[in-house]
Motif scaffolding. Structure first.
Motif, PDB file in Angstrom:
ATOM      1  N   ALA A 311      44.717  49.334  32.376  1.00  0.00           N
ATOM      2  CA  ALA A 311      44.087  49.736  33.813  1.00  0.00           C
ATOM      3  C   ALA A 311      42.938  50.347  34.333  1.00  0.00           C
ATOM      4  CB  ALA A 311      45.023  51.605  32.992  1.00  0.00           C
ATOM      5  N   ARG A 312      41.853  49.754  33.442  1.00  0.00           N
ATOM      6  CA  ARG A 312      40.505  49.942  33.664  1.00  0.00           C
ATOM      7  C   ARG A 312      40.388  49.189  35.415  1.00  0.00           C
ATOM      8  NH1 ARG A 312      38.595  49.134  29.239  1.00  0.00           N
ATOM      9  NH2 ARG A 312      37.759  50.782  28.993  1.00  0.00           N
ATOM     10  N   GLN A 313      41.234  47.337  34.758  1.00  0.00           N
ATOM     11  CA  GLN A 313      40.668  46.494  36.004  1.00  0.00           C
ATOM     12  C   GLN A 313      41.888  47.214  37.223  1.00  0.00           C
ATOM     13  OE1 GLN A 313      42.425  43.566  34.266  1.00  0.00           O
ATOM     14  NE2 GLN A 313      40.630  42.963  33.088  1.00  0.00           N
ATOM     15  N   ARG A 314      42.071  48.074  37.337  1.00  0.00           N
ATOM     16  CA  ARG A 314      43.090  48.312  38.421  1.00  0.00           C
ATOM     17  C   ARG A 314      42.042  49.500  39.086  1.00  0.00           C
ATOM     18  NH1 ARG A 314      49.278  49.094  35.657  1.00  0.00           N
ATOM     19  NH2 ARG A 314      50.086  46.558  35.483  1.00  0.00           N
ATOM     20  N   GLN A 315      41.574  50.083  37.881  1.00  0.00           N
ATOM     21  CA  GLN A 315      40.844  51.593  38.815  1.00  0.00           C
ATOM     22  C   GLN A 315      39.642  51.491  39.498  1.00  0.00           C
ATOM     23  OE1 GLN A 315      41.016  54.796  39.128  1.00  0.00           O
ATOM     24  NE2 GLN A 315      43.007  55.367  37.293  1.00  0.00           N
ATOM     25  N   GLN A 316      38.924  49.988  38.610  1.00  0.00           N
ATOM     26  CA  GLN A 316      37.646  48.799  39.551  1.00  0.00           C
ATOM     27  C   GLN A 316      38.661  48.585  40.261  1.00  0.00           C
ATOM     28  OE1 GLN A 316      36.613  46.670  36.341  1.00  0.00           O
ATOM     29  NE2 GLN A 316      35.247  48.282  35.226  1.00  0.00           N
TER      30      GLN A 316
END
Length: 323
Positions: A311-316
């Motif tokens: 999820a963090r990678q997608r947000q970034q």
């Protein structure tokens, strides 16, 4: 040939075998062991070959040698099965033992285990991989052995004058609190500098401390039926969580395995956070059914950590902050 210590309540109390890391000894668990006994566990501590007061094996100091050592010790003591606590390099030994003897391992806890480090992040990589872990390594070991033998008196004088202070510093957030342990580690080294240095280098030469060498061991563990729990300090500078996270999440991301993080703890979390670690370790090895413990395990499941990273990678990638 093996220095060991077996303490705690008699059977049927659960038995935990503690396996230390490189350059460690029984003393690596000096803070943890009494706390585990106080919680009703029998505890078996022992020195790996080449370290502490155990003999220095003539063969390779690798995970196969150490598995045979543990097998022999358990047979000698008449122990058919036990739970294993593997710390740092000891985690590799615990995993390999569980792979070779799954019927003898009740539960497994790995505290910041080796075996998933990245070669590119290794200090002194050219010397380590270009010399010590090649055929030239035998020559280097002989040179170090001769130097340590010739220089043992100057080394001891340097120690008496305080020039080695800090050399044996622990990976903890408040090193000054554990200066006595550092001094004890130095005294163990000075007892026989030649043996200490050569055993350390022999283990570096032969143990599969890197992912290229031991990822398959973790994959075998993930495919087995042995219950396993990971414990990590999120300030670990020796085996940093961020360095091994991708590998661990990839291997155990679809399982029910948990990896509990100790806040602000370094690599030697079993010393600096012995009270908290003992709570988690005893709950795991005694298979606690307390609802709060089960909730904690669920909150630290590796698949949950993997989902958070994704999820963090997608947000970034979308250019938005992750909360």
């Amino acid at each position: 040939n093996v220095n060991y210590l077996l303490q705690g309540p008699p059977a049927p109390a659960p038995l935990v075998v503690c396996i230390h890391g490189i350059n460690g000894s029984i003393a690596s668990f000096s803070a943890l062991e009494p706390r585990l006994r106080a919680r009703g566990l029998r505890v078996l501590l022992y020195d790996l070959y080449g370290f502490g007061l155990s003999a220095a094996s003539r063969g390779r100091l690798d995970h196969h040698t150490y598995v045979q050592q543990l097998q022999g010790l358990l047979d000698f003591l008449g122990i058919t099965n036990a739970s294993l606590l593997g710390f740092s390099m000891g985690g590799i030994v615990a995993i390999e033992f569980a792979k070779c003897n799954p019927e003898r391992v009740t539960r497994l806890l790995l505290a910041a285990p080796g075996g998933l480090l990245q070669r590119a992040e290794t200090p002194c990589a050219p010397l380590l991989f270009g010399c010590l872990r090649t055929r030239l390594g035998c020559v280097l070991l002989n040179i170090v052995s001769c130097l340590a033998c010739c220089c043992r008196h100057p080394i001891r004088r340097a120690a008496r004058k305080g020039r080695l202070d800090g050399t044996f510093q622990l990976d903890v957030r408040e090193p000054e609190r554990f200066s006595d342990i550092c001094h004890d580690n130095m005294r163990r080294f000075l007892w026989n500098p030649k043996r200490s240095l050569t055993s350390y280098l022999r283990a570096l030469r032969s143990m599969p401390l890197w992912s290229d060498d031991f990822r398959s061991g973790f994959e075998s563990l993930a495919a087995s039926n042995v219950p396993v729990l990971f414990l990590w300090g999120n300030n670990d500078c020796t085996i940093p969580w961020m360095e091994v996270r991708e590998e661990l999440l990839d291997i155990f991301g679809d399982s029910e395995v948990s990896c509990i993080h100790l806040n602000r703890a370094g690599h030697h979390m079993l010393i600096e956070d012995a009270d908290q670690a003992a709570i988690y370790i005893s709950a795991w090895f005694m298979n606690s059914q307390d609802p709060s413990w089960n909730q904690l395990l669920r909150s630290w499941q590796v698949k949950e950590l993997a989902a958070q990273v994704l999820a963090r990678q997608r947000q970034q990638s979308q250019g938005t902050p992750f909360h």
